[in-house]
Design an enzyme around this catalytic site. Sequence first.
Site, PDB file in Angstrom:
ATOM      1  CE  LYS A   1      -2.773   2.133   4.906  1.00  0.00           C
ATOM      2  NZ  LYS A   1      -2.672   1.286   3.689  1.00  0.00           N
TER       3      LYS A   1
ATOM      4  CB  SER B   1      -0.944   0.017   1.200  1.00  0.00           C
ATOM      5  OG  SER B   1      -0.230   0.151   2.412  1.00  0.00           O
TER       6      SER B   1
END
Length: 278
Positions: free
Chosen positions: A119, A42
């Site tokens: 993230k 990701s």
Amino acid sequence: MAEKQGFVGSIVETFKTVFWALVIAGIFRTVFFQPFWIPSGSMKDTLLIGDFLFVNKMVYGYSYASCPSVRIPQVGVDIGAEDFCGWFEGYDDRLFGSDPQAGDIVVFRHPVTGRDFIKRLIGVPGDRVQMQDGQLYINDEAVVVEDAGTFTEIMEPQGPLRNQPQCANGAVGLGAVCEKERQIETLPNGVSHAILNIGNRAADNTGVFTVPADQFFFMGDNRDNSTDSRFPQAARGVGFVDRKDIVGRADRVIFSSAGRSMLAFWTWRSDRFFKALD
């Protein structure tokens, strides 16, 4: 008898040594740095599957999330930070705390599952965040992006989860080159980083997310292959992340393994040793 006492004494000393080693390791991991291994794609191409890094816990101060987790699914061990420091979870502020800045790569506890996620911080309290046709808008202004060529990798199972990459150049076979469009995105505060684009996806167009006080909005750099704040918690997404759920900041890759195990040293990526993160 003396020999027996000597044997028992050596066993006791061994246990004491192991006990204090674990205590010191626990303090180090709780207060200073936490090891983190990248299991998914990701955050490509900033972070690759198999990257190993240490998360700086001192930079944002401490909350219940600073306590370690011990998860060994093979033997049924699943002890989260709330099990060690649940008494601290209701405390809304952070000890010696400071807020992360937009563009930081942050590890945080998932608001629902308690698992560690990594993230990039996109929206801070008060920001208005939206995606329109794959373009990021912050406070109603389009974020500057510049083309930066093509990111390529081989279509093959990656890491211990054996996930296969998604490609912008269609369904390619095993061993073929998998391509993604690469761009450099510059946030309003001047922080620049690479992002990848695979194609038109549902999360390329969203409503406006207004980041509440004491919460943050995160996205993955691999925009079309990231479960992040664009997806609500009810849909197994991340949603907004509370300040207290932040663990720390990732600054540098220590080493990286392209194989199924980080112990397989022959698969280590030599070009990623001590690589600074943007």
